[in-house]
Each structure stands twice: as C-alpha cells, then as structure tokens.
Design a protein around this motif. Structure first.
Motif, PDB file in Angstrom:
ATOM      1  N   ASP A   1       8.005 -10.447   1.353  1.00 51.01           N
ATOM      2  CA  ASP A   1       7.490 -10.365   2.767  1.00 51.01           C
ATOM      3  C   ASP A   1       7.560  -8.901   3.240  1.00 51.01           C
ATOM      4  OD1 ASP A   1      10.471 -10.428   2.508  1.00 51.01           O
ATOM      5  OD2 ASP A   1      10.472 -10.881   4.703  1.00 51.01           O
ATOM      6  N   MET A   2       8.402  -8.116   2.708  1.00 46.40           N
ATOM      7  CA  MET A   2       8.508  -6.834   2.785  1.00 46.40           C
ATOM      8  C   MET A   2       7.200  -6.106   2.452  1.00 46.40           C
ATOM      9  SD  MET A   2       9.151  -3.574   1.513  1.00 46.40           S
ATOM     10  CE  MET A   2       9.361  -3.924  -0.240  1.00 46.40           C
ATOM     11  N   LEU A   3       6.591  -6.376   1.323  1.00 46.57           N
ATOM     12  CA  LEU A   3       5.559  -5.794   0.888  1.00 46.57           C
ATOM     13  C   LEU A   3       4.130  -6.141   1.705  1.00 46.57           C
ATOM     14  CD1 LEU A   3       5.865  -6.572  -2.877  1.00 46.57           C
ATOM     15  CD2 LEU A   3       6.114  -4.535  -1.833  1.00 46.57           C
ATOM     16  N   THR A   4       4.440  -7.162   2.574  1.00 46.22           N
ATOM     17  CA  THR A   4       3.026  -7.602   3.400  1.00 46.22           C
ATOM     18  C   THR A   4       3.439  -6.924   4.847  1.00 46.22           C
ATOM     19  OG1 THR A   4       4.331  -9.750   3.882  1.00 46.22           O
ATOM     20  CG2 THR A   4       2.422  -9.722   2.149  1.00 46.22           C
ATOM     21  N   GLN A   5       4.620  -6.602   5.115  1.00 43.04           N
ATOM     22  CA  GLN A   5       4.711  -5.882   6.430  1.00 43.04           C
ATOM     23  C   GLN A   5       4.255  -4.498   6.699  1.00 43.04           C
ATOM     24  OE1 GLN A   5       9.083  -5.916   7.526  1.00 43.04           O
ATOM     25  NE2 GLN A   5       8.678  -4.596   9.140  1.00 43.04           N
ATOM     26  N   GLU A   6       3.713  -4.258   7.558  1.00 40.51           N
ATOM     27  CA  GLU A   6       3.254  -3.001   7.974  1.00 40.51           C
ATOM     28  C   GLU A   6       4.139  -1.899   8.414  1.00 40.51           C
ATOM     29  OE1 GLU A   6      -0.505  -2.717   9.982  1.00 40.51           O
ATOM     30  OE2 GLU A   6      -1.535  -3.923   8.492  1.00 40.51           O
ATOM     31  N   ALA A   7       3.989  -0.634   8.129  1.00 44.23           N
ATOM     32  CA  ALA A   7       4.940   0.482   8.876  1.00 44.23           C
ATOM     33  C   ALA A   7       3.987   1.779   8.674  1.00 44.23           C
ATOM     34  CB  ALA A   7       6.201   0.426   7.787  1.00 44.23           C
ATOM     35  N   ALA A   8       4.473   2.604   9.618  1.00 40.74           N
ATOM     36  CA  ALA A   8       3.788   3.858   9.724  1.00 40.74           C
ATOM     37  C   ALA A   8       4.468   4.979   9.430  1.00 40.74           C
ATOM     38  CB  ALA A   8       3.299   4.003  11.258  1.00 40.74           C
ATOM     39  N   VAL A   9       4.509   5.219   8.197  1.00 36.04           N
ATOM     40  CA  VAL A   9       5.510   6.189   7.537  1.00 36.04           C
ATOM     41  C   VAL A   9       4.866   7.273   6.867  1.00 36.04           C
ATOM     42  CG1 VAL A   9       5.908   4.719   5.684  1.00 36.04           C
ATOM     43  CG2 VAL A   9       7.719   6.322   6.463  1.00 36.04           C
ATOM     44  N   ALA A  10       5.135   8.550   6.590  1.00 34.59           N
ATOM     45  CA  ALA A  10       4.384   9.502   5.589  1.00 34.59           C
ATOM     46  C   ALA A  10       5.001   9.543   4.384  1.00 34.59           C
ATOM     47  CB  ALA A  10       4.796  10.961   6.323  1.00 34.59           C
ATOM     48  N   ASP A  11       4.182   9.852   3.559  1.00 35.24           N
ATOM     49  CA  ASP A  11       4.434  10.045   2.249  1.00 35.24           C
ATOM     50  C   ASP A  11       5.513  10.942   1.737  1.00 35.24           C
ATOM     51  OD1 ASP A  11       2.527   7.847   1.608  1.00 35.24           O
ATOM     52  OD2 ASP A  11       0.918   9.329   1.066  1.00 35.24           O
TER      53      ASP A  11
ATOM     54  N   ASP B   1      -2.420  -6.322  -5.128  1.00 32.95           N
ATOM     55  CA  ASP B   1      -3.773  -5.857  -4.430  1.00 32.95           C
ATOM     56  C   ASP B   1      -3.847  -4.510  -4.021  1.00 32.95           C
ATOM     57  OD1 ASP B   1      -5.852  -7.445  -2.777  1.00 32.95           O
ATOM     58  OD2 ASP B   1      -4.766  -6.011  -1.153  1.00 32.95           O
ATOM     59  N   ALA B   2      -2.554  -3.789  -3.911  1.00 28.99           N
ATOM     60  CA  ALA B   2      -2.926  -2.310  -3.380  1.00 28.99           C
ATOM     61  C   ALA B   2      -3.446  -1.630  -4.565  1.00 28.99           C
ATOM     62  CB  ALA B   2      -1.401  -1.925  -2.922  1.00 28.99           C
TER      63      ALA B   2
ATOM     64  N   GLN C   1       0.728  -1.394  -0.217  1.00 27.31           N
ATOM     65  CA  GLN C   1       0.092   0.014   0.140  1.00 27.31           C
ATOM     66  C   GLN C   1       0.846   1.217   0.073  1.00 27.31           C
ATOM     67  OE1 GLN C   1      -2.172  -1.027   3.569  1.00 27.31           O
ATOM     68  NE2 GLN C   1      -3.996  -1.656   2.426  1.00 27.31           N
ATOM     69  N   ILE C   2       2.154   1.285   0.929  1.00 26.85           N
ATOM     70  CA  ILE C   2       2.937   2.259   1.077  1.00 26.85           C
ATOM     71  C   ILE C   2       3.439   2.732  -0.683  1.00 26.85           C
ATOM     72  CG2 ILE C   2       4.846   3.494   1.773  1.00 26.85           C
ATOM     73  CD1 ILE C   2       4.201   1.629   4.301  1.00 26.85           C
ATOM     74  N   LEU C   3       3.780   1.561  -1.180  1.00 22.81           N
ATOM     75  CA  LEU C   3       4.449   1.750  -2.499  1.00 22.81           C
ATOM     76  C   LEU C   3       3.392   2.215  -3.628  1.00 22.81           C
ATOM     77  CD1 LEU C   3       6.809   0.902  -4.588  1.00 22.81           C
ATOM     78  CD2 LEU C   3       5.720  -1.257  -4.907  1.00 22.81           C
ATOM     79  N   VAL C   4       2.320   1.810  -3.746  1.00 16.37           N
ATOM     80  CA  VAL C   4       1.264   2.259  -4.536  1.00 16.37           C
ATOM     81  C   VAL C   4       0.922   3.690  -4.303  1.00 16.37           C
ATOM     82  CG1 VAL C   4      -1.029   2.055  -5.585  1.00 16.37           C
ATOM     83  CG2 VAL C   4       0.461  -0.068  -5.027  1.00 16.37           C
ATOM     84  N   ASP C   5       0.843   4.079  -3.040  1.00 20.77           N
ATOM     85  CA  ASP C   5       0.644   5.386  -2.657  1.00 20.77           C
ATOM     86  C   ASP C   5       1.696   6.303  -3.070  1.00 20.77           C
ATOM     87  OD1 ASP C   5      -1.971   4.872  -1.342  1.00 20.77           O
ATOM     88  OD2 ASP C   5      -0.972   4.939   0.687  1.00 20.77           O
ATOM     89  N   GLN C   6       2.849   5.951  -3.022  1.00 22.92           N
ATOM     90  CA  GLN C   6       3.934   6.759  -3.597  1.00 22.92           C
ATOM     91  C   GLN C   6       3.833   7.146  -5.240  1.00 22.92           C
ATOM     92  OE1 GLN C   6       5.592   8.082  -0.766  1.00 22.92           O
ATOM     93  NE2 GLN C   6       4.002   6.788  -0.091  1.00 22.92           N
TER      94      GLN C   6
END
Length: 559
Positions: free
Chosen positions: A165-175, A37-38, A10-15
């Motif tokens: 596995d990095m793509l499924t791990q969650e993180a809280a980071v700003a765009d 999926d994102a 999700q972070i990747l697609v948002d970028q």
C-alpha cells in the motif's frame, strides 16, 4: 518549483534512475505491482527470471562486474527466502547489491498475514542493512542510503521491504542526488612505512583479493609489482586481479593450492594483503598465519576499518580501498638493490608448471585437461568465465589463465547453482562478449531453470556441464572420512543436451576428448544459448586423484 506528486512505485523507480541503475532482475509478484508498473515506461532493462535465487545471483554477478549495486526485486515470503542464497553470496563476496522485497500492507502487519515476514529479523545477519519503507516521502532518502551502504567500506547487500500500500500512496518529494562511493585514502606516513618495510624485507609476497578493484587499479598494482619484482598471488576466486601471463604471477591461494606457493608464503618475511579478508579458504582454514599474531610482518589493506585487526593483528593496517591504495603506490619506490631479485620469476615458473593442463591425465575417454587446453586456445581474452561450487571448478581455477580484470564470476561463499544465472547477468550486461558457464551435474540443476531466461532474452551463453553422476565434492570427503560407505551422494541425471534443446537452445553430449572442440565450435556458431553435456569418468574426482585412490589411502590410514 512545486514538486509533483507521485506514487511510491514511481518515486522508487525514479530513484533507481537517479543512481544510475539500468538493469533489474526479478520474479514478479503482486506485492510490488506498483513498482513493476512504474518500470513500464522507464529506461530500465528488466530481466524476468524463473526463480528468485537465480534472479538474485544474476544481480550479484552484475554487482561484481561493475562495482555498482546489482538490483533485484522479489515478492514477499517465499520469494524473499528463495532469494537468500544470492544475498549470502553478496555478503561473503563483498558485492554491492540491493534486494527490494514486497511486503504486506501496513495495516496488516504483525498479524502473520499472507506471506508476511519480518525482513529486518530474517536478513539482519546477512545484509549490511535491512530496513522497511513505511512512508513514500522517505523513499529518496532510504534508497540513497542503500546505495551508499552497499558500495562504501566493505561492499555488500542491502534489503529494503516495500509494503504494497505504500507503493500506491502518493507523495510530493524531490529526488535524491546521485550517490558516490566513499573513498578512503592511505596517509603519506602509512605509505612511507610500507616502503620502509619493503626495503627491510628479504622474502616478500603480495596477496590480492576482495572487492573495490577496477581495471585501472589492477594496472597500477601490476606496475608496482614490476618495479619491485614482487611475487603476486590472488586469493580464492579473485584470479582476475592479476594477469596469469605476467612474470610476477605466483598462483592462486584457494582450494588445492600449489604446494610450492604455500611454501613460499610460509617462508615469507613480509605479506602485503590488499583488498581481501584472509578468510577461511585463503588462510587454509586459518592455519596459514597465526591468530591474532600472524607470525609474519603483515601489511593489511582493506576498505573497512572494522576488518583490520578483527582476526589478524597487522604490522601495518591501511584503511583504504584497492582503488585508492594502488594510486598511492605510484610514490612507493623500490630499493636500489632488490634482495629477492629472481623470486618472482621462480614463483611464476612454478605456477606455469602447476597450471599446464597438458600434463594431466585421468581415467576415462574424456580428458578435462585437453578441454581446458582447447578453451585456452579459442576463448577471447575478454571472455567471462562463470562457475558455481564443486570439484569440477578445480579445472577452471587451476588451469584457466585469467589475463584481464572483469573476466571471472565465481562465489567465494562456495554456493552451488551460481554459474548459469551469473552467466545470464554477465551476458545481459555485455552482450558482445563470450560468456561461458561451468557447472557440475549437481550444481547445474540447482539453478538450471535460468537457461530458460537465457533463451527468452536471446543470450547465447555456453554452459559446460561436467557430469560425473554424483555430488563429487561430498563424495570425495566421504571416501576420505568413511571409505567405501557411499551415502546420499549418487545422482541419476537427465540428458542435459536434450534439456537445452527442449528450451529452444543448442545442446550436445560429449563423451570423448576429440568430440569437444567441434562441439564447442558448433555451440558458439549456433548463436543460441547452449549446453555441452560432458560425461566424465566418475573416478576422476580431482585432476590428480581418483575415488579408488582416496578410498585405499583412507583404509590404509585407518588400519
């Protein structure tokens, strides 16, 4: 505000959305399912291709047309290596592109897990930057850097590996903030020196090439050429940088160059090279100018400082993109009396004579000169022409008169199989414009499967397959070097018109000159992706040469 937690996908697609990417070309793979999926709910147009090479070439084509990175996703291992031709095109053509590659999970690395590759090592000499993201919190940082690297200086491709596995791990980071290409502007002293050199010249010529152009930059350089009455040539497969109808246009510096243009460049006392590298094809195998002393007053304008002086030692080096350089040209004034007055008109007349397809005849019932003349009459001014590599491309480069920026997609890297996927990328971006792809019979089948992609997405491109039943360019060289000893160049081809119909498109075979015009009209009117299968005489190896003639000349030379 608290930054919400998101998966790496999700972070990747948002970028991608932050940086303005709205098109993605891909072949799906389990290694990046979380990113796919994102994309499900994101405002991203996904084009699913049939092979990763086609996906990468379609993305590269969009990068060429927009100046923004074309985006491509492929799976690990064979998916990545299949994409490498498109990556190499982006490198040699100076096209911004980002290739995202799936990767094995982080806890499996360096065991040669299923389809594992070290992408830094594999693509390190092709990409401007190849990296891997191990922490989802760093995705905004690394994707932002990728957009900047791909677009700044000399544009090019970036490769980013994505452990699954990095793509499924969650993180809280700003765009990250949206990227902006870094612009380098010429100095006032440099522009004053350019004016001084122009005022001292007697036989100047301009050579346009490379990337970082825009429609506005082309218009500004055109006005500059008009004020100076300056002959202007375009380098290999960069013909859309100057209107061929303009009285200052002198022709293209590629393969099979007009001898009068070559003579004009050799006789010049000042060469203004803007945007391009003056690489092998443009420099006529590095024989047109001396190295490192070019033997002529050379003004070299290039967006990458490392390119200036790398091969040629210029009299004046200007580190600037064509966009910024052409803006600065507004202040450069012509002398009161132009010593070379009339040279541009003379150069343009030589180009017009050289590029008239009605003067060319060759063996066979289907005359390609007449085909090109008809296309000149019926194609809209903004039609996009695409081609791969092969002798058939000579008909486009020599006889089609490009008049607008953003109308040519052709690989300066000389990669075969480019035309059809490039047409898919162009039509996906500009559905309202006419898109025509040229391909040889050998060239087409290297990525002809992307015709299925055109059918799937209702992209009514027209593919003109010029079939001479051989790898024509190699056969040409074969007859020159080893006359009569034909080896490994003959082809037995399918019915390409039937191929088109099998996929659900429109297909027709053309064997005579008079059949082409109505067939092309029907292809456009069908509203479907179409293939016109043109059968030309195998003797027609170039517009002015035959196989028999090449063989005879080589035998006489050998005796």
């Amino acid at each position: 505000m608290t930054t919400p937690s998101r998966t790496g996908g999700q972070i990747l697609v948002d970028q991608l959305l932050v940086h303005g990417a709205r098109h993605v070309f891909c072949v799906p793979g389990e290694s990046y399912l979380a990113a796919l999926d994102a994309m499900h709910d994101a405002q991203v147009a996904i084009t699913v291709c049939r092979q990763e090479g086609g996906a990468a070439m379609a993305a590269e084509a969009q990068g060429k047309l927009t100046g923004r990175p074309g985006i491509c996703f492929v799976t690990r291992g064979p998916g990545a290596t299949n994409a490498s031709p498109g990556l190499h095109i982006a490198r040699q053509d100076s096209t911004p592109m980002i290739l995202f590659v799936g990767q094995v999970a982080r806890d499996m690395k360096e065991r040669e897990a299923f389809q594992e590759l070290d992408y830094r090592a594999v693509f390190g000499t092709i990409a401007k930057w190849a990296t891997e993201i191990d922490d989802p919190a760093r995705i905004p940082e690394i994707v932002s850097r990728a957009f900047h690297v791909a677009t700044s200086g000399r544009p090019g491709p970036v490769v980013i590996a994505l452990p699954e596995d990095m793509l499924t791990q969650e993180a809280a980071v700003a765009d990250a903030p949206a990227y902006a290409p870094v612009e380098t502007h010429p100095g006032l002293a440099q522009m004053a020196e350019l004016q001084k050199l122009l005022w001292a010249a007697k036989r100047p010529i301009a050579l346009l090439g490379g990337a970082r152009w825009s429609e506005a930059a082309v218009a500004r350089f055109t006005r500059f050429a008009e004020r100076f009455d300056l002959p202007v040539a375009c380098t290999f497969r960069r013909q859309m940088l100057f209107s061929h109808d303009h009285s200052c246009y002198a022709g293209d510096l590629g393969l099979g160059v007009n001898p009068k243009l070559l003579a004009r460049i050799r006789e010049a006392d000042l060469v203004l090279a803007v945007g391009g590298r003056l690489s092998e094809i443009a420099s006529q195998s590095y024989a047109l100018f001396g190295i490192p002393d070019p033997g002529v007053e050379l003004v070299h304008v290039h967006p990458d400082a490392e390119e200036l002086g790398r091969v040629y030692r210029p009299r004046l080096a200007i580190n600037a993109a064509p966009t910024a350089f052409t803006a600065a040209l507004e202040g450069v004034q012509p002398p009161a009396t132009i010593p070379w007055a009339g040279a541009a008109e003379e150069a343009h007349a030589a180009y017009l004579a050289w590029s008239d397809p009605r003067t060319i005849t060759h063996p066979g019932d289907l005359q390609m000169g007449a085909v090109m003349a008809h296309l000149a009459e019926v194609l809209p001014e903004d039609a996009i022409l695409c081609n791969g590599a092969g002798n058939y491309a000579t008909w486009i480069h020599r006889f089609h008169r490009f008049t607008r920026y953003g109308t040519q997609l052709a690989p300066t890297s000389g990669s075969m199989g480019y035309g059809t996927p490039a047409a898919v990328g162009a039509k996906r971006l500009h559905p309202e414009r006419t898109v025509v792809a040229f391909a040889g019979d050998g060239c087409f089948l290297m990525n002809g499967q992307e015709f299925a992609t055109a059918v799937q997405y209702d992209l009514p491109i027209v593919v003109i397959v010029v079939d001479n039943r051989m790898y024509g360019t190699i056969r040409m060289h074969q007859e020159r070097e080893y006359p009569g000893r034909v080896t490994a160049t003959a082809l037995k081809n399918p019915d390409f018109a039937a191929y088109a119909r099998a996929f659900g498109g429109h297909g027709e075979m053309v064997t005579r000159t008079e059949e082409f015009a109505p067939a092309f009209e029907r292809a456009v009117a069908s509203g479907k992706p179409a293939i016109l299968h043109l059968l030309i005489d195998p003797e027609t190896i170039t517009p002015t040469a035959t196989l028999a003639g090449l063989r005879e000349a080589a035998l006489q030379k050998g005796s």
